[in-house]
Scaffold this motif. Structure first.
Motif, PDB file in Angstrom:
ATOM      1  N   PRO A   5      42.943  33.792  31.366  1.00  0.00           N
ATOM      2  CA  PRO A   5      44.103  34.032  30.342  1.00  0.00           C
ATOM      3  C   PRO A   5      43.996  34.985  29.041  1.00  0.00           C
ATOM      4  O   PRO A   5      44.739  35.730  29.012  1.00  0.00           O
ATOM      5  CB  PRO A   5      44.231  32.587  29.848  1.00  0.00           C
ATOM      6  N   THR A   6      42.596  35.366  28.916  1.00  0.00           N
ATOM      7  CA  THR A   6      42.591  36.274  27.857  1.00  0.00           C
ATOM      8  C   THR A   6      42.814  37.708  28.222  1.00  0.00           C
ATOM      9  O   THR A   6      43.596  38.253  27.594  1.00  0.00           O
ATOM     10  CB  THR A   6      40.888  36.235  27.180  1.00  0.00           C
ATOM     11  N   GLY A   8      44.472  38.093  30.933  1.00  0.00           N
ATOM     12  CA  GLY A   8      46.068  38.256  31.491  1.00  0.00           C
ATOM     13  C   GLY A   8      46.853  38.462  30.121  1.00  0.00           C
ATOM     14  O   GLY A   8      47.743  39.278  30.442  1.00  0.00           O
ATOM     15  N   ALA A   9      46.523  37.707  29.247  1.00  0.00           N
ATOM     16  CA  ALA A   9      47.567  38.094  27.870  1.00  0.00           C
ATOM     17  C   ALA A   9      47.522  39.596  27.439  1.00  0.00           C
ATOM     18  O   ALA A   9      48.283  40.012  26.799  1.00  0.00           O
ATOM     19  CB  ALA A   9      46.984  37.045  26.658  1.00  0.00           C
ATOM     20  N   LEU A  10      46.186  39.914  27.300  1.00  0.00           N
ATOM     21  CA  LEU A  10      46.128  41.184  26.876  1.00  0.00           C
ATOM     22  C   LEU A  10      46.968  42.410  27.655  1.00  0.00           C
ATOM     23  O   LEU A  10      47.314  43.245  27.264  1.00  0.00           O
ATOM     24  CB  LEU A  10      44.613  41.696  26.989  1.00  0.00           C
ATOM     25  N   LEU A  12      49.428  41.616  29.502  1.00  0.00           N
ATOM     26  CA  LEU A  12      50.962  41.308  29.178  1.00  0.00           C
ATOM     27  C   LEU A  12      51.341  42.197  27.797  1.00  0.00           C
ATOM     28  O   LEU A  12      52.408  42.643  27.810  1.00  0.00           O
ATOM     29  CB  LEU A  12      51.198  39.562  29.283  1.00  0.00           C
ATOM     30  N   ILE A  13      50.524  42.029  26.926  1.00  0.00           N
ATOM     31  CA  ILE A  13      50.824  42.436  25.565  1.00  0.00           C
ATOM     32  C   ILE A  13      50.727  43.902  25.636  1.00  0.00           C
ATOM     33  O   ILE A  13      51.824  44.470  25.069  1.00  0.00           O
ATOM     34  CB  ILE A  13      49.798  41.985  24.532  1.00  0.00           C
ATOM     35  N   GLY A  60      48.685  41.225  34.972  1.00  0.00           N
ATOM     36  CA  GLY A  60      48.471  40.270  33.869  1.00  0.00           C
ATOM     37  C   GLY A  60      49.056  38.708  34.038  1.00  0.00           C
ATOM     38  O   GLY A  60      48.222  37.741  33.532  1.00  0.00           O
ATOM     39  N   LEU A  61      50.373  38.855  34.274  1.00  0.00           N
ATOM     40  CA  LEU A  61      50.834  37.384  34.816  1.00  0.00           C
ATOM     41  C   LEU A  61      50.010  36.473  35.758  1.00  0.00           C
ATOM     42  O   LEU A  61      49.911  35.589  35.309  1.00  0.00           O
ATOM     43  CB  LEU A  61      52.345  37.870  35.149  1.00  0.00           C
ATOM     44  N   PHE A  64      46.756  35.429  34.094  1.00  0.00           N
ATOM     45  CA  PHE A  64      47.137  34.338  32.901  1.00  0.00           C
ATOM     46  C   PHE A  64      47.343  33.127  33.642  1.00  0.00           C
ATOM     47  O   PHE A  64      47.058  32.134  33.208  1.00  0.00           O
ATOM     48  CB  PHE A  64      48.297  34.801  32.188  1.00  0.00           C
ATOM     49  N   ARG A  65      48.120  33.166  34.855  1.00  0.00           N
ATOM     50  CA  ARG A  65      48.557  31.814  35.565  1.00  0.00           C
ATOM     51  C   ARG A  65      47.405  31.282  36.315  1.00  0.00           C
ATOM     52  O   ARG A  65      47.549  30.175  36.773  1.00  0.00           O
ATOM     53  CB  ARG A  65      49.846  32.083  36.347  1.00  0.00           C
TER      54      ARG A  65
END
Length: 71
Positions: A5-6, A8-10, A12-13, A60-61, A64-65
């Motif tokens: 998730p880290t 993935g979040a990066l 996405l950001i 990223g998504l 994250f998922r």
């Protein structure tokens, strides 16, 4: 693939930031008094950058998922 998730979040950001910056910049370009060539170059740069941000957001998504980026 394990859930990351880290990362993935990066991603996405980063993709969201790219979209925000370029869409804001394009809006500002047309409000300014700039040459046609300047506008054309920056619209081209924005198009390439935003198109490259789409797969970055997709990966990223998926990270994250917790799904694998390949499918």
């Amino acid at each position: 693939m394990p859930r990351i998730p880290t990362l993935g979040a990066l991603l996405l950001i980063a993709a969201g930031w790219t979209w925000f910056v370029w869409l804001t910049r394009i809006g500002n370009l047309f409000a300014d008094d700039r040459s046609t060539a300047f506008i054309a170059v920056h619209v081209g740069l924005a198009a390439v950058s935003v198109l490259l941000a789409i797969p970055v957001a997709w990966v990223g998504l998926r990270l994250f998922r917790g799904a694998s980026p390949g499918g």
